[in-house]
Design a protein around this motif. Structure first.
Motif, PDB file in Angstrom:
ATOM      1  N   ASP A 142      -5.599   1.162  -7.471  1.00 31.34           N
ATOM      2  CA  ASP A 142      -5.187   0.254  -6.884  1.00 31.34           C
ATOM      3  C   ASP A 142      -5.755  -0.539  -8.552  1.00 31.34           C
ATOM      4  OD1 ASP A 142      -4.238   0.374  -5.232  1.00 31.34           O
ATOM      5  OD2 ASP A 142      -5.805  -0.147  -3.949  1.00 31.34           O
TER       6      ASP A 142
ATOM      7  N   GLU B 267      -6.675   6.459  -5.231  1.00 33.35           N
ATOM      8  CA  GLU B 267      -5.976   5.175  -3.841  1.00 33.35           C
ATOM      9  C   GLU B 267      -6.360   4.152  -5.144  1.00 33.35           C
ATOM     10  OE1 GLU B 267      -6.251   5.026   0.028  1.00 33.35           O
ATOM     11  OE2 GLU B 267      -4.662   6.347   0.377  1.00 33.35           O
TER      12      GLU B 267
ATOM     13  N   HIS C 139       0.663   4.514  -1.679  1.00 33.82           N
ATOM     14  CA  HIS C 139      -0.010   4.903  -1.611  1.00 33.82           C
ATOM     15  C   HIS C 139      -0.877   5.285  -0.310  1.00 33.82           C
ATOM     16  CE1 HIS C 139      -2.976   2.259  -1.746  1.00 33.82           C
ATOM     17  NE2 HIS C 139      -2.534   2.191  -2.535  1.00 33.82           N
ATOM     18  N   SER C 140      -0.580   4.921   0.604  1.00 34.46           N
ATOM     19  CA  SER C 140      -1.014   5.014   1.968  1.00 34.46           C
ATOM     20  C   SER C 140      -0.426   5.381   3.235  1.00 34.46           C
ATOM     21  CB  SER C 140      -1.707   3.783   2.575  1.00 34.46           C
ATOM     22  OG  SER C 140      -2.265   3.096   1.993  1.00 34.46           O
TER      23      SER C 140
ATOM     24  N   ARG D  57      -8.537  11.503  -1.355  1.00 28.21           N
ATOM     25  CA  ARG D  57      -6.931  10.457  -1.412  1.00 28.21           C
ATOM     26  C   ARG D  57      -7.303   8.947  -1.376  1.00 28.21           C
ATOM     27  NH1 ARG D  57      -4.919  10.027   3.826  1.00 28.21           N
ATOM     28  NH2 ARG D  57      -6.967  11.559   4.474  1.00 28.21           N
TER      29      ARG D  57
ATOM     30  N   PHE E  80       1.104  -0.925  -0.068  1.00 29.99           N
ATOM     31  CA  PHE E  80       0.241  -0.122   0.111  1.00 29.99           C
ATOM     32  C   PHE E  80       1.228   1.201  -0.763  1.00 29.99           C
ATOM     33  CE2 PHE E  80      -2.518  -3.783   1.638  1.00 29.99           C
ATOM     34  CZ  PHE E  80      -3.368  -3.533   1.461  1.00 29.99           C
TER      35      PHE E  80
END
Length: 167
Positions: A69, A65, A11-12, A61, A9
């Motif tokens: 994904d 995401e 982008h988190s 956001r 992940f």
């Protein structure tokens, strides 16, 4: 999400350092001010404005995401190596308004043709052309040979070319 690493992940993480809003707290941890930074200037706002802004940022956001994904390529993402669409057009021999409109039309058609590709193929093109990943690096990431990546790329580009011809 059990069994997933941070690397699954990307982008988190790190978003807090990039956001332009924060709370000011006293020694007891009680929030005393809500701040949004605009053009480098801190502006105090009400709790309600801060919460609405924060929720809007989180929603943005989240959508980003989900796009990442699912391999979604957006028209706004069509800027090669930091070059905007308008810079792509202005840097060419298109001098007349008609030529500029023609080039914008071609970019629009390209975007619509990209939307016709399956997500896996869009993601492939995103890694190769928008993120500048080499065939070798992509092959290593996907666990296949560079030759397989080359063949896949040729197939996808042929399909995209066919879409553009028929559009």
């Amino acid at each position: 999400m059990a069994g997933k690493d941070k690397k699954d992940f990307p982008h988190s993480y790190g978003w807090k350092s990039k956001r332009n809003y924060h709370q000011v707290r006293d020694r007891n941890g009680v929030t005393v001010a809500y701040i949004i930074t605009v053009n480098g200037q801190d502006i105090a706002v009400s709790k309600e404005v801060y919460q609405a802004y924060s929720q809007s940022d989180r929603r943005e956001r989240y959508l980003s995401e989900m796009d990442q994904d699912h391999g979604t390529v957006l028209f706004g993402d069509l800027n090669m190596a930091g070059t905007s669409r308008s810079e792509l057009i202005s840097g060419t021999s298109a001098n007349s308004p008609e030529e500029i409109v023609g080039k914008l039309d071609m970019l629009t058609r390209l975007h619509e043709c990209l939307d016709m590709l399956p997500n896996a193929e869009k993601k492939f093109l995103m890694f190769r052309y928008w993120k500048g990943m080499s065939q070798t690096a992509l092959a290593k990431q996907l666990g296949v040979s560079q030759q397989a990546i080359s063949g896949q790329e040729k197939l996808i580009l042929r399909k995209l070319k066919k879409f553009l011809k028929n559009f």
